[in-house]
Design a protein around this motif. Structure first.
Motif, PDB file in Angstrom:
ATOM      1  N   LEU A  50       0.825  -1.210   0.000  1.00 19.38           N
ATOM      2  CA  LEU A  50       0.000   0.000   0.000  1.00 19.38           C
ATOM      3  C   LEU A  50       0.861   1.262   0.000  1.00 19.38           C
ATOM      4  O   LEU A  50       0.517   2.248  -0.657  1.00 19.38           O
ATOM      5  N   LEU A  51       1.990   1.234   0.703  1.00 17.47           N
ATOM      6  CA  LEU A  51       2.908   2.371   0.667  1.00 17.47           C
ATOM      7  C   LEU A  51       3.483   2.571  -0.729  1.00 17.47           C
ATOM      8  O   LEU A  51       3.626   3.710  -1.189  1.00 17.47           O
ATOM      9  N   GLU A  52       3.811   1.479  -1.417  1.00 16.62           N
ATOM     10  CA  GLU A  52       4.320   1.575  -2.794  1.00 16.62           C
ATOM     11  C   GLU A  52       3.315   2.276  -3.703  1.00 16.62           C
ATOM     12  O   GLU A  52       3.690   3.008  -4.607  1.00 16.62           O
ATOM     13  N   SER A  92      -0.919 -16.069   1.423  1.00 12.97           N
ATOM     14  CA  SER A  92       0.455 -15.915   0.942  1.00 12.97           C
ATOM     15  C   SER A  92       0.726 -14.455   0.603  1.00 12.97           C
ATOM     16  O   SER A  92      -0.201 -13.648   0.462  1.00 12.97           O
ATOM     17  N   LYS A  93       2.003 -14.163   0.435  1.00 11.84           N
ATOM     18  CA  LYS A  93       2.423 -12.835   0.006  1.00 11.84           C
ATOM     19  C   LYS A  93       1.779 -12.502  -1.344  1.00 11.84           C
ATOM     20  O   LYS A  93       1.304 -11.384  -1.555  1.00 11.84           O
ATOM     21  N   ALA A  94       1.711 -13.484  -2.235  1.00  9.27           N
ATOM     22  CA  ALA A  94       1.106 -13.269  -3.554  1.00  9.27           C
ATOM     23  C   ALA A  94      -0.379 -12.911  -3.432  1.00  9.27           C
ATOM     24  O   ALA A  94      -0.879 -12.063  -4.180  1.00  9.27           O
ATOM     25  N   ASP A  95      -1.087 -13.547  -2.483  1.00  3.39           N
ATOM     26  CA  ASP A  95      -2.501 -13.217  -2.261  1.00  3.39           C
ATOM     27  C   ASP A  95      -2.649 -11.755  -1.849  1.00  3.39           C
ATOM     28  O   ASP A  95      -3.525 -11.042  -2.342  1.00  3.39           O
ATOM     29  N   VAL A  96      -1.804 -11.307  -0.936  1.00  2.00           N
ATOM     30  CA  VAL A  96      -1.885  -9.931  -0.441  1.00  2.00           C
ATOM     31  C   VAL A  96      -1.594  -8.943  -1.572  1.00  2.00           C
ATOM     32  O   VAL A  96      -2.324  -7.968  -1.758  1.00  2.00           O
ATOM     33  N   ILE A  97      -0.558  -9.203  -2.334  1.00  2.00           N
ATOM     34  CA  ILE A  97      -0.200  -8.311  -3.448  1.00  2.00           C
ATOM     35  C   ILE A  97      -1.335  -8.242  -4.450  1.00  2.00           C
ATOM     36  O   ILE A  97      -1.714  -7.162  -4.911  1.00  2.00           O
ATOM     37  N   ARG A  98      -1.930  -9.382  -4.763  1.00  4.14           N
ATOM     38  CA  ARG A  98      -3.052  -9.417  -5.710  1.00  4.14           C
ATOM     39  C   ARG A  98      -4.249  -8.644  -5.164  1.00  4.14           C
ATOM     40  O   ARG A  98      -4.889  -7.876  -5.885  1.00  4.14           O
ATOM     41  N   LEU A  99      -4.556  -8.838  -3.890  1.00  2.00           N
ATOM     42  CA  LEU A  99      -5.687  -8.145  -3.285  1.00  2.00           C
ATOM     43  C   LEU A  99      -5.482  -6.626  -3.320  1.00  2.00           C
ATOM     44  O   LEU A  99      -6.397  -5.882  -3.650  1.00  2.00           O
ATOM     45  N   VAL A 100      -4.274  -6.172  -2.993  1.00  2.00           N
ATOM     46  CA  VAL A 100      -3.989  -4.735  -3.042  1.00  2.00           C
ATOM     47  C   VAL A 100      -4.130  -4.221  -4.472  1.00  2.00           C
ATOM     48  O   VAL A 100      -4.834  -3.244  -4.726  1.00  2.00           O
ATOM     49  N   ASP A 101      -3.473  -4.895  -5.406  1.00  2.00           N
ATOM     50  CA  ASP A 101      -3.462  -4.405  -6.787  1.00  2.00           C
ATOM     51  C   ASP A 101      -4.840  -4.439  -7.444  1.00  2.00           C
ATOM     52  O   ASP A 101      -5.233  -3.491  -8.125  1.00  2.00           O
ATOM     53  N   VAL A 102      -5.580  -5.519  -7.226  1.00  2.00           N
ATOM     54  CA  VAL A 102      -6.867  -5.686  -7.903  1.00  2.00           C
ATOM     55  C   VAL A 102      -7.996  -4.969  -7.170  1.00  2.00           C
ATOM     56  O   VAL A 102      -8.762  -4.220  -7.775  1.00  2.00           O
ATOM     57  N   HIS A 103      -8.128  -5.183  -5.869  1.00  2.00           N
ATOM     58  CA  HIS A 103      -9.266  -4.603  -5.146  1.00  2.00           C
ATOM     59  C   HIS A 103      -8.984  -3.186  -4.653  1.00  2.00           C
ATOM     60  O   HIS A 103      -9.725  -2.265  -4.955  1.00  2.00           O
ATOM     61  N   VAL A 109     -13.418  -6.589  -6.896  1.00  2.00           N
ATOM     62  CA  VAL A 109     -13.400  -7.649  -5.891  1.00  2.00           C
ATOM     63  C   VAL A 109     -12.683  -8.863  -6.468  1.00  2.00           C
ATOM     64  O   VAL A 109     -12.851  -9.200  -7.645  1.00  2.00           O
ATOM     65  N   VAL A 110     -11.871  -9.522  -5.653  1.00  2.00           N
ATOM     66  CA  VAL A 110     -11.155 -10.735  -6.072  1.00  2.00           C
ATOM     67  C   VAL A 110     -12.016 -11.926  -5.625  1.00  2.00           C
ATOM     68  O   VAL A 110     -11.839 -12.474  -4.541  1.00  2.00           O
ATOM     69  N   ASP A 111     -12.969 -12.306  -6.473  1.00  2.00           N
ATOM     70  CA  ASP A 111     -13.984 -13.310  -6.120  1.00  2.00           C
ATOM     71  C   ASP A 111     -13.411 -14.613  -5.602  1.00  2.00           C
ATOM     72  O   ASP A 111     -13.907 -15.173  -4.634  1.00  2.00           O
ATOM     73  N   GLU A 112     -12.366 -15.111  -6.245  1.00  2.00           N
ATOM     74  CA  GLU A 112     -11.845 -16.427  -5.863  1.00  2.00           C
ATOM     75  C   GLU A 112     -11.148 -16.438  -4.501  1.00  2.00           C
ATOM     76  O   GLU A 112     -10.883 -17.495  -3.948  1.00  2.00           O
ATOM     77  N   MET A 113     -10.889 -15.270  -3.927  1.00  2.00           N
ATOM     78  CA  MET A 113     -10.274 -15.211  -2.604  1.00  2.00           C
ATOM     79  C   MET A 113     -11.314 -14.942  -1.493  1.00  2.00           C
ATOM     80  O   MET A 113     -10.983 -14.984  -0.319  1.00  2.00           O
ATOM     81  N   LEU A 114     -12.565 -14.673  -1.885  1.00  2.00           N
ATOM     82  CA  LEU A 114     -13.585 -14.381  -0.900  1.00  2.00           C
ATOM     83  C   LEU A 114     -13.907 -15.600  -0.049  1.00  2.00           C
ATOM     84  O   LEU A 114     -13.922 -16.742  -0.544  1.00  2.00           O
ATOM     85  N   ILE A 115     -14.166 -15.353   1.222  1.00  4.20           N
ATOM     86  CA  ILE A 115     -14.641 -16.414   2.109  1.00  4.20           C
ATOM     87  C   ILE A 115     -16.153 -16.497   1.887  1.00  4.20           C
ATOM     88  O   ILE A 115     -16.867 -15.516   2.079  1.00  4.20           O
TER      89      ILE A 115
END
Length: 119
Positions: A50-52, A92-103, A109-115
């Motif tokens: 998020l800082l980046e 994972s780190k990749a999940d967090v990066i994807r969530l920041v970049d996409v959402h 919304v990153v549908d496949e990561m939703l609970i």
């Protein structure tokens, strides 16, 4: 520089008395079970990413909050995004990066990561 003031024996600062600018409030569970699953490292990744993007506490940005248990622990670490009320399992780190970049940056919304609610 603004002076720190004492109120009822507690140091205060005018900036501590306002809600920071933001469009999304992101809460990451750092309770015991999510911490066992790597939540503290994921918090660092989340904050760095998020800082980046210059998205922390700015108009259109993100207000970050660490929480204790949000449930469901077995699907965590759990990260929620408001006002959209999205509950994500980030593993994972990749999940967090994807969530920041996409959402949080891209607005989708990153549908496949939703609970998902289970009946």
């Amino acid at each position: 520089m603004t002076d720190i003031i004492q109120i009822d024996g507690v140091d205060t600062h005018p900036d501590w008395s306002r809600i920071p600018d933001h469009a999304h409030h992101v809460l990451l569970c750092t309770g015991p079970r999510c911490t066992q699953r790597g939540a503290l490292q994921l918090w660092k990744t989340l904050r760095r990413r998020l800082l980046e993007h210059r998205r922390i506490e700015v108009p259109g940005g993100v207000l970050l909050t660490r929480t204790h248990c949000q449930f469901p622990c077995n699907l965590g670490p759990v990260l929620t995004v408001y006002p959209q009320r999205c509950w994500y399992g980030v593993h994972s780190k990749a999940d967090v990066i994807r969530l920041v970049d996409v959402h949080l940056v891209g607005g989708e919304v990153v549908d496949e990561m939703l609970i998902q609610e289970r009946s």
